[in-house]
Design a protein around this motif. Structure first.
Motif, short mmCIF file in Angstrom:
data_model
loop_
_atom_site.label_atom_id
_atom_site.label_comp_id
_atom_site.label_asym_id
_atom_site.label_seq_id
_atom_site.Cartn_x
_atom_site.Cartn_y
_atom_site.Cartn_z
N LEU A 152 -4.12 -2.65 3.79
CA LEU A 152 -5.08 -3.74 3.94
C LEU A 152 -4.55 -5.02 3.32
O LEU A 152 -4.79 -6.12 3.84
N GLN A 153 -3.81 -4.92 2.22
CA GLN A 153 -3.18 -6.10 1.64
C GLN A 153 -2.25 -6.76 2.66
O GLN A 153 -2.26 -7.98 2.86
N TYR A 154 -1.43 -5.94 3.31
CA TYR A 154 -0.49 -6.46 4.33
C TYR A 154 -1.25 -7.18 5.44
O TYR A 154 -0.87 -8.28 5.86
N LYS A 155 -2.34 -6.59 5.89
CA LYS A 155 -3.10 -7.18 7.00
C LYS A 155 -3.74 -8.51 6.57
O LYS A 155 -3.72 -9.50 7.33
N LEU A 156 -4.33 -8.54 5.37
CA LEU A 156 -5.01 -9.76 4.93
C LEU A 156 -4.04 -10.89 4.63
O LEU A 156 -4.34 -12.06 4.92
N THR A 157 -2.90 -10.57 4.04
CA THR A 157 -1.92 -11.62 3.77
C THR A 157 -1.36 -12.20 5.05
O THR A 157 -1.02 -13.39 5.10
N ARG A 158 -1.27 -11.39 6.09
CA ARG A 158 -0.82 -11.92 7.39
C ARG A 158 -1.80 -12.92 7.97
O ARG A 158 -1.44 -13.75 8.80
N LEU A 159 -3.05 -12.84 7.51
CA LEU A 159 -4.07 -13.81 7.95
C LEU A 159 -4.12 -15.03 7.04
O LEU A 159 -4.97 -15.90 7.21
N ALA A 249 -8.75 7.93 8.07
CA ALA A 249 -10.07 7.31 8.17
C ALA A 249 -10.09 5.97 7.43
O ALA A 249 -10.66 4.99 7.92
N GLN A 250 -9.44 5.91 6.26
CA GLN A 250 -9.37 4.66 5.50
C GLN A 250 -8.56 3.61 6.25
O GLN A 250 -8.92 2.42 6.26
N LEU A 251 -7.47 4.02 6.89
CA LEU A 251 -6.66 3.07 7.66
C LEU A 251 -7.44 2.55 8.86
O LEU A 251 -7.24 1.41 9.29
N THR A 252 -8.33 3.37 9.40
CA THR A 252 -9.19 2.92 10.50
C THR A 252 -10.11 1.80 10.02
O THR A 252 -10.29 0.79 10.72
N ILE A 253 -10.68 1.96 8.84
CA ILE A 253 -11.51 0.89 8.27
C ILE A 253 -10.68 -0.37 8.06
O ILE A 253 -11.15 -1.49 8.33
N ALA A 254 -9.45 -0.21 7.58
CA ALA A 254 -8.57 -1.38 7.38
C ALA A 254 -8.34 -2.12 8.69
O ALA A 254 -8.37 -3.35 8.75
N ASP A 255 -8.12 -1.38 9.77
CA ASP A 255 -7.92 -2.01 11.08
C ASP A 255 -9.18 -2.74 11.54
O ASP A 255 -9.11 -3.85 12.09
N CYS A 256 -10.34 -2.12 11.30
CA CYS A 256 -11.60 -2.75 11.69
C CYS A 256 -11.85 -4.02 10.87
O CYS A 256 -12.35 -5.02 11.40
N LEU A 257 -11.51 -3.99 9.59
CA LEU A 257 -11.65 -5.18 8.75
C LEU A 257 -10.73 -6.30 9.24
O LEU A 257 -11.10 -7.48 9.23
N LEU A 258 -9.51 -5.93 9.65
CA LEU A 258 -8.59 -6.94 10.17
C LEU A 258 -9.20 -7.67 11.36
O LEU A 258 -9.18 -8.91 11.44
#
Length: 286
Positions: A152-159, A249-258
């Motif tokens: 999730l850190q990787y995804k958010l920093t990319r934004l 399941a947690q990675l799925t939430i991370a994708d949805c948050l992205l």
């Protein structure tokens, strides 16, 4: 996992010992459990019939008959859609490798589907709003949950958001203590009971830092102390190499948050993704 089983699995670790034994009987083989009479369930769990009735009441049903009917309906629906792997069960070390692989695939696919079914869109949008407006975001996950925090850190920093993932209590507690107005804490914990995680949540509550929990236990202390809770759904067979279903399941939430955060920042988010994609593309030919 059906809605009935999600409810039982999510509360399993918070139940009293007698109720936990009843839950284990149901979770071990939901299709078979749905065909048991109340006295058979009581015998299997080593408890009284009254305890089985109380178990059904605590789950919101009028009695065992209503609970059994709901379980039978959900089990039949799952089996009609997914066949023999609807409830893959624990992996036996003596299983042939293809059988073990099929059980893992079925459990992981179910974790993703059921997590999405559990997802409250209003909570997801509110979580995205907190993240997009945060001055600084700290993401905390211990053990296998740390992998989801890092993702999730990787995804958010990319934004273009300021996000830091921490997987050690020695790093996490000082970082959470340093959070201030405008900051946000995200805690990833399947059980919601890890002592280090609860210590961090307590610090955030004391400092009035908004807390988003990603957890598989809606009744856990973490969920109860959080401002927003994003629930995951998974059942870990006992013979597994790590918490694979819960991690997926947690990675799925991370994708949805992205996706939710990107939608909340339509222009800025797309531009940030484009810039980071261009930077990465330029390295591929190097």
């Amino acid at each position: 996992m059906s809605a009935v089983l999600q409810m039982i699995s999510g509360r399993r670790d918070d139940l009293r010992p007698v109720q936990a034994r009843i839950a284990d009987v149901v979770l071990a083989d939901p299709a078979a459990a749905a065909r048991l009479t109340i006295d058979q369930v009581a015998d299997a769990a080593g408890c009284s019939q009254a305890s089985v009735v109380n178990f059904a009441h605590d789950l919101g049903y009028s009695g065992y008959r209503a609970f059994r009917s709901a379980l039978l309906e959900e089990a039949a629906r799952a089996i009609s859609h997914e066949g023999e792997l609807a409830f893959p069960g624990d992996i036996d070390p003596a299983d042939p490798l293809p059988t073990s692989v099929a059980k893992i695939a079925a459990a992981d696919a179910r974790a993703v589907r059921d997590t999405v079914r559990l997802l409250d869109m209003d909570v997801l949008q509110r979580a995205a709003g907190l993240l997009t407006s945060a001055r600084r975001i700290v993401l905390l996950g211990m053990g296998a949950s740390g992998l989801a925090a890092l993702d999730l850190q990787y995804k958010l920093t990319r934004l273009g958001l300021s996000a830091q993932a921490l997987v050690s209590v020695h790093d996490a507690l000082p970082a959470v203590s340093a959070l201030g107005p405008g900051d946000c804490l995200v805690v990833v914990s399947d059980s919601g009971r890890t002592e280090d995680v609860l210590d961090a949540a307590a610090i955030a509550a004391e400092e009035r830092i908004p807390l988003i929990a990603v957890t598989g236990s809606p009744a856990s202390a973490l969920a109860q102390s959080s401002d927003l809770v994003l629930l995951t759904a998974s059942r870990e067979p006992s013979f597994r190499s790590g918490a694979t279903s819960s991690r997926i399941a947690q990675l799925t939430i991370a994708d949805c948050l992205l996706i939710a955060v990107t939608s909340a920042l339509p222009d800025h988010g797309r531009e940030a993704l484009r810039r980071t994609r261009d930077v990465l593309e330029s390295r591929r030919g190097a």
